[in-house]
Design an enzyme around this catalytic site. Sequence first.
Site, PDB file in Angstrom:
ATOM      1  N   TYR A   1       9.247   6.872  17.101  1.00 27.25           N
ATOM      2  CA  TYR A   1       9.332   6.992  15.640  1.00 27.25           C
ATOM      3  C   TYR A   1      10.485   7.918  15.254  1.00 27.25           C
ATOM      4  CZ  TYR A   1       7.647   7.598  10.825  1.00 27.25           C
ATOM      5  OH  TYR A   1       7.525   7.621   9.452  1.00 27.25           O
TER       6      TYR A   1
ATOM      7  N   ASN B   1      11.279   0.406   2.671  1.00 24.68           N
ATOM      8  CA  ASN B   1      10.168   1.349   2.822  1.00 24.68           C
ATOM      9  C   ASN B   1       9.252   1.033   3.997  1.00 24.68           C
ATOM     10  OD1 ASN B   1       7.878   3.224   1.854  1.00 24.68           O
ATOM     11  ND2 ASN B   1       6.958   1.181   1.750  1.00 24.68           N
TER      12      ASN B   1
ATOM     13  N   LYS C   1      13.724   6.768  13.058  1.00 28.63           N
ATOM     14  CA  LYS C   1      14.039   7.380  11.767  1.00 28.63           C
ATOM     15  C   LYS C   1      15.366   8.120  11.809  1.00 28.63           C
ATOM     16  CE  LYS C   1      10.484   5.981   9.378  1.00 28.63           C
ATOM     17  NZ  LYS C   1      10.654   4.985   8.284  1.00 28.63           N
TER      18      LYS C   1
ATOM     19  N   THR D   1      -1.293   8.913   2.506  1.00 28.44           N
ATOM     20  CA  THR D   1      -1.329   7.451   2.513  1.00 28.44           C
ATOM     21  C   THR D   1      -2.272   6.972   3.609  1.00 28.44           C
ATOM     22  OG1 THR D   1       0.449   7.248   4.128  1.00 28.44           O
ATOM     23  CG2 THR D   1       1.101   7.348   1.789  1.00 28.44           C
TER      24      THR D   1
ATOM     25  N   SER E   1       0.849  -1.197   0.000  1.00 31.59           N
ATOM     26  CA  SER E   1       0.000   0.000   0.000  1.00 31.59           C
ATOM     27  C   SER E   1       0.880   1.240   0.000  1.00 31.59           C
ATOM     28  CB  SER E   1      -0.921   0.027   1.233  1.00 31.59           C
ATOM     29  OG  SER E   1      -0.155   0.152   2.421  1.00 31.59           O
TER      30      SER E   1
ATOM     31  N   ASP F   1       8.226 -10.446   6.806  1.00 30.09           N
ATOM     32  CA  ASP F   1       8.219  -9.442   7.853  1.00 30.09           C
ATOM     33  C   ASP F   1       9.628  -8.872   7.983  1.00 30.09           C
ATOM     34  OD1 ASP F   1       8.200  -7.987  10.241  1.00 30.09           O
ATOM     35  OD2 ASP F   1       6.894  -9.424  11.271  1.00 30.09           O
ATOM     36  N   VAL F   2       9.780  -7.552   7.836  1.00 33.80           N
ATOM     37  CA  VAL F   2      11.119  -6.955   7.871  1.00 33.80           C
ATOM     38  C   VAL F   2      11.806  -7.105   9.227  1.00 33.80           C
ATOM     39  CG1 VAL F   2      10.703  -5.278   6.034  1.00 33.80           C
ATOM     40  CG2 VAL F   2      10.207  -4.660   8.422  1.00 33.80           C
TER      41      VAL F   2
ATOM     42  N   ARG G   1       3.805  -7.992   5.338  1.00 31.75           N
ATOM     43  CA  ARG G   1       3.184  -9.020   6.175  1.00 31.75           C
ATOM     44  C   ARG G   1       1.805  -9.430   5.665  1.00 31.75           C
ATOM     45  NH1 ARG G   1       4.016  -6.209  11.984  1.00 31.75           N
ATOM     46  NH2 ARG G   1       3.308  -4.465  10.721  1.00 31.75           N
TER      47      ARG G   1
END
Length: 251
Positions: free
Chosen positions: A149, A84, A153, A184, A14, A57-58, A36
């Site tokens: 987060y 990503n 990042k 998104t 997505s 799954d990363v 996933r």
Amino acid sequence: MGKVISALVTGGGSGVGAAIALDLAQSGTQVTITGRRFAALKAIAAQHANIQAFAADVTDLAAMQAALADHVERCGPPALVVANAGAANSAPFGKVSAENWAQTLAVNLTGTFNTFQAALAVMDRAQPGRLVAVASTAGLRGYGYVAPYCAAKHGVVGLVRALAQELAKTKITVNAICPGYIDTPMVDETVAKIVAKTGMSADDARKQLVAHNPQKRLILPTEIAAAVQYLCSTGATSVNGQALSINGGEV
């Protein structure tokens, strides 16, 4: 680098990942998308013959190694790998649980580590290649209520800068793309949370998010896909270890 023969994109079911995969596929690249949610991946893969889906799954290095091995078997070593996949939650720092902290770092930071390590094990370092991490303006500045987060990042940007130095004598470059708020499903979830917590309307919640952007707009997923294409071009051969800001001038 010219035309990308094959690529792998995580979080491809997505949003930004899907936009990147479709843009690459339309230019003739053989793309593997991972994530996933296999049903979501299959729905994107159904939109173009050049896209294949692989559930992975990363946060699981073995799963990413399996995804890369499958890609190599079908398409040869990838010339481009885009880390990503990401996830975010919001809470005051004092209410961030240890579980939320660990999960946010696992998806955003460890997920990038796993993706790049698995990729470098199969990429041809004698050929032009690109590693691209989709980070965030949260990797360049701070935001309240999303400390995990931001930490993750910032870690992604640091990882990119370190790995770029390590690989500088090869033909593989490593860069990060740092968007502001993107139009998104993740932003839709953020809007819903703001509405639930504050009682403001969805329109007012969106205005609160776009206020960060001097252009007063959300970034489009296609703009991130275009940045990936740029980083793959011969004109970007010397662009290495950079955090490319796509945020209307916020950072």
